[in-house]
Write a protein that holds these residues in place. Sequence first.
Motif, PDB file in Angstrom:
ATOM      1  N   GLY A 115      54.657  19.036 -18.630  1.00 43.81           N
ATOM      2  CA  GLY A 115      54.451  17.599 -18.644  1.00 43.81           C
ATOM      3  C   GLY A 115      55.670  16.820 -19.094  1.00 43.81           C
ATOM      4  N   ARG A 116      56.415  17.387 -20.033  1.00 44.45           N
ATOM      5  CA  ARG A 116      57.596  16.693 -20.559  1.00 44.45           C
ATOM      6  C   ARG A 116      58.788  16.774 -19.612  1.00 44.45           C
ATOM      7  NH1 ARG A 116      56.287  19.462 -25.168  1.00 44.45           N
ATOM      8  NH2 ARG A 116      58.101  20.814 -24.921  1.00 44.45           N
ATOM      9  N   LEU A 117      59.011  17.926 -19.021  1.00 44.47           N
ATOM     10  CA  LEU A 117      60.253  18.157 -18.287  1.00 44.47           C
ATOM     11  C   LEU A 117      60.171  17.897 -16.787  1.00 44.47           C
ATOM     12  CD1 LEU A 117      61.362  21.396 -20.146  1.00 44.47           C
ATOM     13  CD2 LEU A 117      62.016  19.041 -20.612  1.00 44.47           C
ATOM     14  N   SER A 118      58.982  17.851 -16.231  1.00 45.25           N
ATOM     15  CA  SER A 118      58.874  17.639 -14.785  1.00 45.25           C
ATOM     16  C   SER A 118      58.989  16.158 -14.438  1.00 45.25           C
ATOM     17  CB  SER A 118      57.543  18.189 -14.264  1.00 45.25           C
ATOM     18  OG  SER A 118      56.469  17.468 -14.836  1.00 45.25           O
ATOM     19  N   HIS A 119      59.455  15.887 -13.242  1.00 46.04           N
ATOM     20  CA  HIS A 119      59.525  14.508 -12.747  1.00 46.04           C
ATOM     21  C   HIS A 119      58.225  14.130 -12.053  1.00 46.04           C
ATOM     22  CE1 HIS A 119      63.796  13.418 -13.356  1.00 46.04           C
ATOM     23  NE2 HIS A 119      63.917  14.730 -13.437  1.00 46.04           N
ATOM     24  N   THR A 120      57.630  15.094 -11.376  1.00 44.30           N
ATOM     25  CA  THR A 120      56.405  14.846 -10.627  1.00 44.30           C
ATOM     26  C   THR A 120      55.469  16.022 -10.820  1.00 44.30           C
ATOM     27  OG1 THR A 120      57.693  13.675  -8.947  1.00 44.30           O
ATOM     28  CG2 THR A 120      55.468  14.325  -8.336  1.00 44.30           C
ATOM     29  N   ALA A 121      54.186  15.743 -10.971  1.00 44.93           N
ATOM     30  CA  ALA A 121      53.173  16.797 -11.043  1.00 44.93           C
ATOM     31  C   ALA A 121      52.019  16.390 -10.138  1.00 44.93           C
ATOM     32  CB  ALA A 121      52.696  17.002 -12.471  1.00 44.93           C
ATOM     33  N   ILE A 122      51.699  17.261  -9.197  1.00 43.84           N
ATOM     34  CA  ILE A 122      50.623  16.999  -8.238  1.00 43.84           C
ATOM     35  C   ILE A 122      49.643  18.159  -8.310  1.00 43.84           C
ATOM     36  CG2 ILE A 122      50.045  16.691  -5.800  1.00 43.84           C
ATOM     37  CD1 ILE A 122      52.938  15.642  -5.442  1.00 43.84           C
ATOM     38  N   TRP A 123      48.364  17.831  -8.424  1.00 43.34           N
ATOM     39  CA  TRP A 123      47.326  18.850  -8.458  1.00 43.34           C
ATOM     40  C   TRP A 123      46.592  18.810  -7.118  1.00 43.34           C
ATOM     41  CZ3 TRP A 123      46.499  22.909 -11.232  1.00 43.34           C
ATOM     42  CH2 TRP A 123      45.285  23.581 -11.090  1.00 43.34           C
ATOM     43  N   LEU A 124      46.593  19.925  -6.415  1.00 45.48           N
ATOM     44  CA  LEU A 124      45.921  20.026  -5.119  1.00 45.48           C
ATOM     45  C   LEU A 124      44.563  20.672  -5.327  1.00 45.48           C
ATOM     46  CD1 LEU A 124      46.181  19.613  -2.066  1.00 45.48           C
ATOM     47  CD2 LEU A 124      47.103  21.934  -1.939  1.00 45.48           C
ATOM     48  N   GLU A 125      43.520  20.004  -4.878  1.00 41.58           N
ATOM     49  CA  GLU A 125      42.177  20.541  -5.071  1.00 41.58           C
ATOM     50  C   GLU A 125      41.391  20.527  -3.763  1.00 41.58           C
ATOM     51  OE1 GLU A 125      39.793  16.745  -6.850  1.00 41.58           O
ATOM     52  OE2 GLU A 125      41.247  17.694  -8.182  1.00 41.58           O
ATOM     53  N   VAL A 126      40.445  21.445  -3.670  1.00 38.27           N
ATOM     54  CA  VAL A 126      39.554  21.518  -2.514  1.00 38.27           C
ATOM     55  C   VAL A 126      38.495  20.433  -2.662  1.00 38.27           C
ATOM     56  CG1 VAL A 126      37.834  22.937  -1.322  1.00 38.27           C
ATOM     57  CG2 VAL A 126      39.925  23.986  -2.203  1.00 38.27           C
ATOM     58  N   TYR A 127      38.236  19.729  -1.587  1.00 40.38           N
ATOM     59  CA  TYR A 127      37.165  18.728  -1.568  1.00 40.38           C
ATOM     60  C   TYR A 127      36.104  19.283  -0.625  1.00 40.38           C
ATOM     61  CZ  TYR A 127      34.813  14.191  -1.281  1.00 40.38           C
ATOM     62  OH  TYR A 127      33.903  13.177  -1.355  1.00 40.38           O
ATOM     63  N   ASP A 128      35.044  19.852  -1.188  1.00 43.12           N
ATOM     64  CA  ASP A 128      34.033  20.506  -0.358  1.00 43.12           C
ATOM     65  C   ASP A 128      32.717  19.735  -0.305  1.00 43.12           C
ATOM     66  OD1 ASP A 128      33.307  20.972  -2.949  1.00 43.12           O
ATOM     67  OD2 ASP A 128      33.291  23.153  -2.798  1.00 43.12           O
ATOM     68  N   LYS A 129      32.793  18.452  -0.601  1.00 42.97           N
ATOM     69  CA  LYS A 129      31.601  17.605  -0.529  1.00 42.97           C
ATOM     70  C   LYS A 129      31.439  17.076   0.889  1.00 42.97           C
ATOM     71  CE  LYS A 129      32.441  16.100  -5.223  1.00 42.97           C
ATOM     72  NZ  LYS A 129      32.923  15.008  -6.054  1.00 42.97           N
ATOM     73  N   ASP A 130      30.232  16.690   1.231  1.00 44.50           N
ATOM     74  CA  ASP A 130      29.965  16.097   2.537  1.00 44.50           C
ATOM     75  C   ASP A 130      30.007  14.576   2.473  1.00 44.50           C
ATOM     76  OD1 ASP A 130      29.673  18.502   3.887  1.00 44.50           O
ATOM     77  OD2 ASP A 130      27.558  18.664   3.362  1.00 44.50           O
ATOM     78  N   ASP A 131      30.648  14.035   1.455  1.00 43.27           N
ATOM     79  CA  ASP A 131      30.731  12.588   1.263  1.00 43.27           C
ATOM     80  C   ASP A 131      32.048  12.066   1.814  1.00 43.27           C
ATOM     81  OD1 ASP A 131      28.344  12.784  -0.170  1.00 43.27           O
ATOM     82  OD2 ASP A 131      29.406  13.008  -2.076  1.00 43.27           O
ATOM     83  N   GLU A 132      31.968  11.060   2.661  1.00 37.85           N
ATOM     84  CA  GLU A 132      33.183  10.416   3.140  1.00 37.85           C
ATOM     85  C   GLU A 132      33.785   9.583   2.009  1.00 37.85           C
ATOM     86  OE1 GLU A 132      31.887   8.256   6.635  1.00 37.85           O
ATOM     87  OE2 GLU A 132      32.786   9.806   7.891  1.00 37.85           O
ATOM     88  N   VAL A 133      35.099   9.396   2.077  1.00 38.50           N
ATOM     89  CA  VAL A 133      35.794   8.587   1.087  1.00 38.50           C
ATOM     90  C   VAL A 133      36.533   7.461   1.796  1.00 38.50           C
ATOM     91  CG1 VAL A 133      36.044  10.484  -0.550  1.00 38.50           C
ATOM     92  CG2 VAL A 133      37.842  10.055   1.106  1.00 38.50           C
ATOM     93  N   SER A 134      36.756   6.379   1.084  1.00 37.61           N
ATOM     94  CA  SER A 134      37.473   5.231   1.624  1.00 37.61           C
ATOM     95  C   SER A 134      38.959   5.393   1.337  1.00 37.61           C
ATOM     96  CB  SER A 134      36.940   3.948   0.981  1.00 37.61           C
ATOM     97  OG  SER A 134      37.633   2.825   1.467  1.00 37.61           O
ATOM     98  N   VAL A 135      39.776   5.281   2.397  1.00 37.09           N
ATOM     99  CA  VAL A 135      41.228   5.434   2.248  1.00 37.09           C
ATOM    100  C   VAL A 135      41.952   4.304   2.975  1.00 37.09           C
ATOM    101  CG1 VAL A 135      41.077   7.954   2.113  1.00 37.09           C
ATOM    102  CG2 VAL A 135      41.520   6.874   4.316  1.00 37.09           C
ATOM    103  N   ARG A 136      43.217   4.127   2.606  1.00 36.58           N
ATOM    104  CA  ARG A 136      44.114   3.204   3.304  1.00 36.58           C
ATOM    105  C   ARG A 136      45.413   3.942   3.579  1.00 36.58           C
ATOM    106  NH1 ARG A 136      43.081  -2.587   2.670  1.00 36.58           N
ATOM    107  NH2 ARG A 136      41.311  -2.866   1.302  1.00 36.58           N
ATOM    108  N   MET A 137      45.926   3.810   4.796  1.00 34.26           N
ATOM    109  CA  MET A 137      47.220   4.408   5.137  1.00 34.26           C
ATOM    110  C   MET A 137      48.369   3.502   4.697  1.00 34.26           C
ATOM    111  SD  MET A 137      47.156   7.440   6.174  1.00 34.26           S
ATOM    112  CE  MET A 137      48.702   7.753   6.975  1.00 34.26           C
ATOM    113  N   ARG A 138      48.123   2.197   4.666  1.00 33.45           N
ATOM    114  CA  ARG A 138      49.118   1.217   4.199  1.00 33.45           C
ATOM    115  C   ARG A 138      48.374   0.137   3.423  1.00 33.45           C
ATOM    116  NH1 ARG A 138      49.577   1.849   9.350  1.00 33.45           N
ATOM    117  NH2 ARG A 138      48.803  -0.216   9.858  1.00 33.45           N
TER     118      ARG A 138
END
Length: 111
Positions: A38-61
């Motif tokens: 956490g201290r030394l990294s510039h970026t940290a991204i956590w990739l997770e599986v989304y196995d729900k049948d629920d749609e999500v609202s997104v924006r590309m821009r």
Amino acid sequence: KTIARRYGSRVIVVVHFKKGHKGNGGGLDDIAGGAAWGRLSHTAIWLEVYDKDDEVSVRMRDTAPPEMVLPNRIARVLKARNGPGRGKRIAFDFKPGSLRYEELGLMESTS
């Protein structure tokens, strides 16, 4: 760090949560190997599986209207030192046959 700077490279480290972590996300303090990530990294991204049948609202821009999508992966930005991305979630569609990801958009806040 010195070698990466010398050759104009980036270092990507793949880690996991601490042993015994129960899922449901987490933060930089939950990464195995200590607080240095956490201290030394510039970026940290956590990739997770989304196995729900629920749609999500997104924006590309920012100017685009929201769309409803059904992702199968979500990238959570735990840290973005040089940008405003911390806390954001990005929806993806992972294609196992080709090992490719398609970005579906920035998930809108559910609050």
